[in-house]
Write an enzyme that holds these catalytic residues in place. Structure first.
Site, mmCIF file in Angstrom:
data_model
loop_
_atom_site.group_PDB
_atom_site.id
_atom_site.type_symbol
_atom_site.label_atom_id
_atom_site.label_comp_id
_atom_site.label_asym_id
_atom_site.label_seq_id
_atom_site.Cartn_x
_atom_site.Cartn_y
_atom_site.Cartn_z
ATOM 1 N N GLU A 135 -4.828 -8.441 -1.690
ATOM 2 C CA GLU A 135 -5.458 -8.386 -0.369
ATOM 3 C C GLU A 135 -6.841 -7.785 -0.513
ATOM 4 O O GLU A 135 -7.016 -6.749 -1.146
ATOM 5 C CB GLU A 135 -4.613 -7.534 0.584
ATOM 6 N N GLU A 148 0.816 -1.223 0.000
ATOM 7 C CA GLU A 148 0.000 0.000 0.000
ATOM 8 C C GLU A 148 0.847 1.270 0.000
ATOM 9 O O GLU A 148 0.597 2.217 0.743
ATOM 10 C CB GLU A 148 -0.997 -0.044 1.166
#
Length: 529
Positions: free
Chosen positions: A325, A207
């Site tokens: 994810e 991220e």
């Protein structure tokens, strides 16, 4: 007053069940529907290990909304000898597990001569995500790999991509600049290869793409770092045997950023372009259950899959899209929702939708930990989504077919349908998801190509439903029987209900029902290729 009572009852049903209002307005009887499987050619293909689950780094004092739902579910402290955990992973006969998460860019590997200070995670309000840097010691890495070998796990490992970088000046700007220092990661790879441990893929970062979450890295810089990782992997594994895949960037989709990263990293550097999805919003959202049964809301994420596929085709056609994810609701998921039957509506729908748009792998957050776990965080008893994931893995093969639904003379958004060639067996398996609270569908399945037909063999039906009709139940029924562990923690057998002739009669999908249906003799040209 008498005319008002039925409307009041319907309103109360919606209020207390958390359902989308339109889902409770259909007639009580079954509605005829047809699913046409266009089986002349595949629309896409997934990896054999499409279904994936994650293990995270969160310590037990990771808390959200006044709850601390991680307990001992971290990569660092998970009980790898627990019987139920081992049985649950073994049942897949090669479950892909991705090790990573928010804290992965703060992990040092205690190996070689480049690790410096290596301490356990501690709470730190001034640190990224509220924690200090952490440490992976090699005795724990050894224990994890014993577990992976014992359970025949396919391993994806997320590497620390912030090593060597510094936060750029600029106040609140979360940009980190500088080249990635790959030395510690290289030492880990050398140790792993030297021990004969099999890591199927190495992923860079978590991220950090686009605007990031707590930190971000510019796309061109990230592309150069991915190229460094590719060379490191080839250096360690290039002497023979299978070379692990390289994955990046493990972040939220940003078309321009992803395209630039792929352009700069170069042809062939990235095998899997990983992105994350939490399209349901925060774990404290009281509207989660309604969103999960709202077809219009579920459809919104299709644009992300479509755009992601287009970016990969245009900027990195040598690679493929992966969902690295996805937990539905972020910040550990929704208590009393993400671990219940209702969560299967968005989860299985997103498996089907993502596969139809070319996604090779889909990693669910999390195998254990948080509220969105497949296995209960403290007991390891499977939650309903575990069984949905297991059925998908066993029944839905990698060849994806186009499925289209008509109902009541038109399309019904509440009946979702997906089709794949059956896994390791002849025929076609169709997944049917009924989002409606009141309407059952009587479904006929037809072949949409010359020479394609579902008739001539058995129909094997796996109908999932919640105990007592309560979509917030943690107990799921298979063909009317509750799924429960055996006395020694064994995963129960998943037996189908068998209909002798696949076309003998329409199959009924109950309101709030989910069904995997294998047509054993479906003549699908795409499956014969």
């Amino acid at each position: 007053m008498a005319a008002v009572l039925p409307l009041l009852a319907a309103a109360l049903l919606v209020l207390f069940s958390g359902l989308h209002p339109a889902a409770s307005t259909a007639a009580a009887g079954g509605e005829a529907a047809t699913v046409v499987v266009k089986a002349a050619a595949a629309v896409s293909r997934t990896d054999d290990n499409f279904v994936c689950a994650t293990l995270d780094w969160w310590p037990r004092d990771k808390c959200n909304y006044g709850m601390c739902p991680w307990y001992n579910a971290s990569i660092i402290n998970l009980d790898l000898n627990n019987t139920i955990l081992n049985n649950a992973v073994k049942a897949f006969n090669s479950l892909r597990i991705r090790l990573g998460g928010s804290l992965q860019d703060q992990v040092t590997y205690k190996v070689g001569s480049n690790y410096g200070d290596c301490r356990s995670f501690q709470r730190d309000d001034g640190g990224l995500f509220g924690f200090t840097d952490g440490c992976l010691e090699m005795n724990r890495w050894d224990e994890l790999n014993v577990f992976f070998k014992r359970t025949n796990t396919t391993v994806t490992f997320g590497l620390n991509a912030l090593k060597g970088r510094r936060k750029a000046a600029g106040g609140k700007d979360t940009l980190y600049s500088g080249d990635w220092d790959a030395r510690n990661a290289l030492d880990l790879m050398r140790y792993t290869a030297g021990k004969g441990y099999r890591v199927e893929s190495w992923e860079l970062g978590n991220e950090l793409s686009g605007s990031g979450v707590a930190a971000r890295v510019a796309a061109a810089q990230y592309g150069r770092d991915v190229a460094v990782l590719r060379k490191a992997v080839e250096r360690v594994y290039g002497g023979g045997g299978e070379v692990p895949k390289v994955l990046a960037p493990g972040g939220f989709y940003d078309g321009a950023w992803f395209s630039e990263m792929l352009r700069v990293s170069g042809r062939g550097a990235v095998d899997g372009v990983t992105h994350h999805i939490y399209n349901l919003g925060s774990g404290k959202d009281r509207d989660l259950a309604r969103k999960m049964q709202d077809p219009g809301y579920l459809d919104q994420v299709e644009k992300t899959f479509r755009d992601m596929a287009a970016t990969v085709r245009g900027s990195g056609p040598w690679s493929s899209p992966w969902v690295g994810e996805s937990g539905g609701a972020y910040n550990s998921g929704g208590k009393g929702v993400s671990d219940r039957y209702v969560n299967g509506f968005w989860y299985l729908d997103q498996l089907g939708m993502s596969a139809a748009h070319g996604t090779r792998v889909y990693c669910r957050q999390a195998l254990v930990g948080g509220n969105y776990c497949l296995l209960n965080t403290t007991t390891f008893v499977p939650n309903p989504d575990y069984y949905g994931a297991l059925l998908w893995h066993r029944l839905m093969g990698p060849v994806v077919l186009k499925a289209a639904t008509t109902a009541g003379g038109g399309g019904s958004p509440y009946l979702r349908s997906y089709a794949h060639c059956s896994r390791e067996k002849p025929g076609v398996t169709v997944l049917l998801i009924n989002l409606s609270n009141a309407t059952a569908f009587d479904v006929s399945v037809a072949g949409g190509a010359l020479g394609a037909a579902p008739c001539g063999g058995r129909r094997e039906e796996y109908h999932l439903s919640p105990r007592g009709g309560d979509i917030r139940s943690q107990v799921v029924l298979l063909n009317g029987e509750a799924l429960a562990l055996g006395p020694g923690g064994e995963i129960p057998e998943l037996r189908p209900a068998v209909v002798g002739d696949g076309c003998a009669a329409p199959l009924r999908v109950a309101a709030r029902g989910i069904a995997f249906v294998r047509f054993t003799e479906f003549k699908a040209p795409a499956c014969a290729a």
